[in-house]
Design a protein around this motif. Sequence first.
Motif, PDB file in Angstrom:
ATOM      1  N   THR A  60     -21.437 -76.689  16.601  1.00 50.55           N
ATOM      2  CA  THR A  60     -20.135 -76.025  16.553  1.00 50.55           C
ATOM      3  C   THR A  60     -19.877 -75.444  15.171  1.00 50.55           C
ATOM      4  O   THR A  60     -19.417 -74.302  15.035  1.00 50.55           O
ATOM      5  N   GLY A  61     -20.155 -76.221  14.141  1.00 51.13           N
ATOM      6  CA  GLY A  61     -19.923 -75.757  12.780  1.00 51.13           C
ATOM      7  C   GLY A  61     -20.734 -74.523  12.432  1.00 51.13           C
ATOM      8  O   GLY A  61     -20.232 -73.597  11.779  1.00 51.13           O
ATOM      9  N   VAL A  62     -21.973 -74.484  12.867  1.00 50.60           N
ATOM     10  CA  VAL A  62     -22.817 -73.315  12.607  1.00 50.60           C
ATOM     11  C   VAL A  62     -22.300 -72.102  13.370  1.00 50.60           C
ATOM     12  O   VAL A  62     -22.269 -70.984  12.852  1.00 50.60           O
ATOM     13  N   GLY A  68     -17.119 -67.068  13.912  1.00 49.39           N
ATOM     14  CA  GLY A  68     -15.696 -67.200  13.621  1.00 49.39           C
ATOM     15  C   GLY A  68     -15.052 -68.215  14.541  1.00 49.39           C
ATOM     16  O   GLY A  68     -15.335 -68.230  15.746  1.00 49.39           O
ATOM     17  N   ALA A  69     -14.192 -69.075  14.005  1.00 49.57           N
ATOM     18  CA  ALA A  69     -13.612 -70.177  14.772  1.00 49.57           C
ATOM     19  C   ALA A  69     -12.875 -69.709  16.012  1.00 49.57           C
ATOM     20  O   ALA A  69     -12.908 -70.371  17.061  1.00 49.57           O
ATOM     21  N   ALA A  70     -12.188 -68.594  15.945  1.00 47.01           N
ATOM     22  CA  ALA A  70     -11.410 -68.093  17.079  1.00 47.01           C
ATOM     23  C   ALA A  70     -12.293 -67.667  18.239  1.00 47.01           C
ATOM     24  O   ALA A  70     -11.802 -67.497  19.366  1.00 47.01           O
ATOM     25  N   HIS A  71     -13.600 -67.528  17.979  1.00 44.78           N
ATOM     26  CA  HIS A  71     -14.519 -67.056  19.011  1.00 44.78           C
ATOM     27  C   HIS A  71     -15.390 -68.179  19.579  1.00 44.78           C
ATOM     28  O   HIS A  71     -16.267 -67.902  20.409  1.00 44.78           O
ATOM     29  N   ASP A  83     -12.834 -85.834  20.143  1.00 44.89           N
ATOM     30  CA  ASP A  83     -11.846 -86.069  19.084  1.00 44.89           C
ATOM     31  C   ASP A  83     -12.403 -85.672  17.718  1.00 44.89           C
ATOM     32  O   ASP A  83     -11.695 -85.061  16.904  1.00 44.89           O
ATOM     33  N   ALA A  84     -13.656 -86.034  17.460  1.00 47.43           N
ATOM     34  CA  ALA A  84     -14.272 -85.707  16.167  1.00 47.43           C
ATOM     35  C   ALA A  84     -14.412 -84.202  15.991  1.00 47.43           C
ATOM     36  O   ALA A  84     -14.133 -83.662  14.914  1.00 47.43           O
ATOM     37  N   CYS A  85     -14.853 -83.519  17.043  1.00 51.62           N
ATOM     38  CA  CYS A  85     -15.038 -82.067  16.946  1.00 51.62           C
ATOM     39  C   CYS A  85     -13.698 -81.366  16.729  1.00 51.62           C
ATOM     40  O   CYS A  85     -13.600 -80.442  15.915  1.00 51.62           O
ATOM     41  N   PRO A  90     -10.277 -77.651  13.703  1.00 57.35           N
ATOM     42  CA  PRO A  90      -8.983 -77.563  14.393  1.00 57.35           C
ATOM     43  C   PRO A  90      -8.693 -76.203  15.010  1.00 57.35           C
ATOM     44  O   PRO A  90      -7.824 -76.111  15.895  1.00 57.35           O
ATOM     45  N   LEU A  91      -9.372 -75.161  14.608  1.00 56.86           N
ATOM     46  CA  LEU A  91      -9.153 -73.835  15.180  1.00 56.86           C
ATOM     47  C   LEU A  91     -10.051 -73.566  16.383  1.00 56.86           C
ATOM     48  O   LEU A  91      -9.939 -72.513  17.024  1.00 56.86           O
ATOM     49  N   VAL A  92     -10.926 -74.527  16.711  1.00 56.33           N
ATOM     50  CA  VAL A  92     -11.828 -74.377  17.855  1.00 56.33           C
ATOM     51  C   VAL A  92     -11.224 -75.046  19.080  1.00 56.33           C
ATOM     52  O   VAL A  92     -10.708 -76.168  19.000  1.00 56.33           O
TER      53      VAL A  92
END
Length: 264
Positions: A60-62, A68-71, A83-85, A90-92
């Motif tokens: 997810t981070g990569v 971009g987080a919104a995508h 919960d961890a992800c 927080p924008l994902v």
Amino acid sequence: MFVRPQRRTVDGVTFDVASAAYDRFMGRYSAPLATEFAGWAGVRRGDRVLDVGCGPGALTGVLVERAGAAHVVAVDPSAPFVDACRSRFPLVEVHRVPAEQLPFADGIFDHALAQLVVHFMQDPVTGLAEMARVTRRHGQVAACVWDLAGDRSPLSPFWSAARRLDPRVVDESERAGAREGHLAELALEAGLLEVEAAELSVTVAHPDFEEWWEPYTFGVGPAGDHVAALDPAGREELREECRLCFPDGPFEVTAVAWAVRGRT
């Protein structure tokens, strides 16, 4: 010290462990693999991407960095991992669902990726087909699984030692996608087109044996379950057998994953 929540399973395997335990156990390999995998899959800025079986968020981070987080949208059946992800990104948008029951409309993603997940799906073909369903026409579905059958995974030294002590041990080599060519077979069965296969390799440095061994005692996945089922004497015997696989002092582990990508 890790506090483990109530244990649930994915395909009979424990994954509702603290995210920090998983990070110490597999995250040290899955994080560098995620960079290789996302690059090979060709994820670009602005692509709408689904991370299936996101775990605590290594891939997810990569994907956030690349698209971009919104995508980025992520899913996983494990509550602690979800919960961890969510906490880390927080924008994902993150959902707690299995791969076989994706709660999305048809054709809304450019890419759907599954890193180190297919071999733990209840129904891998259905899971991959669901990934294809939610991916747009001519979009791409990609997945990767460690070469568990070829003894080139991060877990290979552990399972080799376990088999030497007890040839009846059931390891992970028979799981879906874990042998050469099988991941591509599953992709074709799921209806993917223009299927391509590759090998992705990562090398991880370990300062000493104890740093390598300790995460196996956290109860993560089939290996953690195997250690947890042993009595103290059995655990110590396995630990010492594993020690024979490595030199004294720092060492490196190189691991190889089978990867596949196909068009919808």
